[in-house]
Design a protein around this motif. Sequence first.
Motif, short mmCIF file in Angstrom:
data_model
loop_
_atom_site.label_atom_id
_atom_site.label_comp_id
_atom_site.label_asym_id
_atom_site.label_seq_id
_atom_site.Cartn_x
_atom_site.Cartn_y
_atom_site.Cartn_z
N SER A 197 0.84 -1.19 0.00
CA SER A 197 0.00 0.00 0.00
C SER A 197 0.89 1.25 0.00
CB SER A 197 -0.91 0.02 1.23
OG SER A 197 -1.75 -1.11 1.25
N THR A 199 1.22 4.00 1.53
CA THR A 199 0.88 4.77 2.73
C THR A 199 1.84 5.94 2.92
OG1 THR A 199 2.29 3.42 4.17
CG2 THR A 199 0.02 2.68 3.85
N GLU A 200 1.39 6.91 3.71
CA GLU A 200 2.21 8.09 3.98
C GLU A 200 3.52 7.71 4.66
OE1 GLU A 200 1.86 12.34 6.45
OE2 GLU A 200 0.10 11.06 6.16
N SER A 216 -9.56 -2.56 -2.37
CA SER A 216 -10.41 -2.22 -1.24
C SER A 216 -10.12 -3.16 -0.07
CB SER A 216 -11.88 -2.32 -1.64
OG SER A 216 -12.20 -3.61 -2.12
N SER A 252 -4.13 -0.46 11.12
CA SER A 252 -5.12 0.61 10.97
C SER A 252 -6.56 0.15 10.87
CB SER A 252 -4.79 1.46 9.73
OG SER A 252 -3.48 1.99 9.80
N LYS A 314 -12.77 2.99 7.42
CA LYS A 314 -12.40 4.34 6.99
C LYS A 314 -10.97 4.27 6.47
CE LYS A 314 -16.28 6.10 8.52
NZ LYS A 314 -16.90 4.83 8.98
N VAL A 315 -10.81 4.51 5.18
CA VAL A 315 -9.49 4.40 4.55
C VAL A 315 -9.19 5.66 3.76
CG1 VAL A 315 -9.65 1.88 4.39
CG2 VAL A 315 -10.41 3.29 2.47
N ASP A 316 -7.90 5.94 3.58
CA ASP A 316 -7.53 7.03 2.69
C ASP A 316 -7.00 6.45 1.39
OD1 ASP A 316 -4.75 6.41 2.96
OD2 ASP A 316 -4.63 7.64 4.76
N GLU A 317 -6.75 7.32 0.44
CA GLU A 317 -6.36 6.88 -0.90
C GLU A 317 -5.10 6.03 -0.88
OE1 GLU A 317 -6.22 8.97 -5.27
OE2 GLU A 317 -5.27 10.03 -3.60
N GLU A 319 -4.06 4.02 1.25
CA GLU A 319 -4.24 2.69 1.82
C GLU A 319 -4.87 1.70 0.85
OE1 GLU A 319 -4.67 3.78 6.56
OE2 GLU A 319 -6.42 4.00 5.25
#
Length: 365
Positions: A197, A199-200, A216, A252, A314-317, A319
């Motif tokens: 992923s 991720t940041e 997803s 997460s 709840k996920v961000d882009e 992830e």
Amino acid sequence: MPKQNTGLRSVLLDDKRTCCRLSHFVERYRPFQIAFYRQEMAMAFYAVVVFYFLHGIIPEKLYHEEREKIMKKVLALLLTLIVTVSLAGCGGSGGSGSAGGSASADGGEVKSGVEDGVLTVAMECGYAPYNWTQTDDSNGAVPIKDSNEYANGYDVMMAKKICEANGWDLEIVRTDWDSLVPGVQTGIYDAVIAGQSMTEDRMKQVDFAGPYYYASIVCVTKKDSPYANATGLSDLSGGSCTAQIATIWYDSMLPQIKGANIQTAAETAPAMLTALETGTVDFICTDMPTAMGAVAAYPDMKILDFSGSDDGFKVDEGEVNIGISVMKGNTVLKDAIDSVLSGMTEEDFNKMMNEAIAVQPLSEE
């Protein structure tokens, strides 16, 4: 009674049992092994020191496997720390060669790693349908370096496509999940194509090409489970669960399920599936491709997809975007990979993933 030798020579040379353990450990922990092979003696020396330190402080009563898990995690952290310090001090270095270099933020040159015409790609080779190990070259499988086995899966298919477009040969290296990022940071591998992923946190350590898939987040349970008819995360409250270690699924996603009984993280994706299949947990959290591969291999499993629900994850882009990681500042390699991926659509990605699922082994254990 003979006088005991308590000096450093005794610790490093006379303890044959410990030396044998070190040899066995080096053989199994690939970044450590390659550090020796490449004569990166500073890194190897520090790793040896850490090994003996851990050997002394981890109680003998722990199982050998538990001792090894702890040491592997610390050594992976050590590799990350060493490369961070070295990059800060000298501006970074590249892989085994380049088809050109790119300037890093502090003025140093980062080599692309494909100067020799070979793209060295790391993956677990045990994370179907992204990647897996098989005994022959059927269905386009590629040899795994330093083994008699072959790698296949979505990641291998994508790596082959990238290499064909750029005129490179492909070399697949099998390694543990925890060593993927440190390995690409130190230039042991040119790229990691392993279902990571974007991720940041990871983007602070490596650069990403892609996405090369959009995944997803879902849960998987048994068809006869009390949770088989769950329509949202709240319905999973009270259930025992796990996911693979060092993933967004475990770090997460699972904490978002209120009242869930979160168990110890699984070391690998196959271990995660085994925990579910054997009834050790009630459900697992993973991404859709892994879930699809799971139900193909285990018909008694069921996917719980809460996407689009108010009671979902709840996920961000970052992830759900799956990318290909390269060394920080390696814009030459990143751009070459992106030039291939930019010509593909989400439909193309899904078609290739379905092809991988269709030929994956029926069991990963």
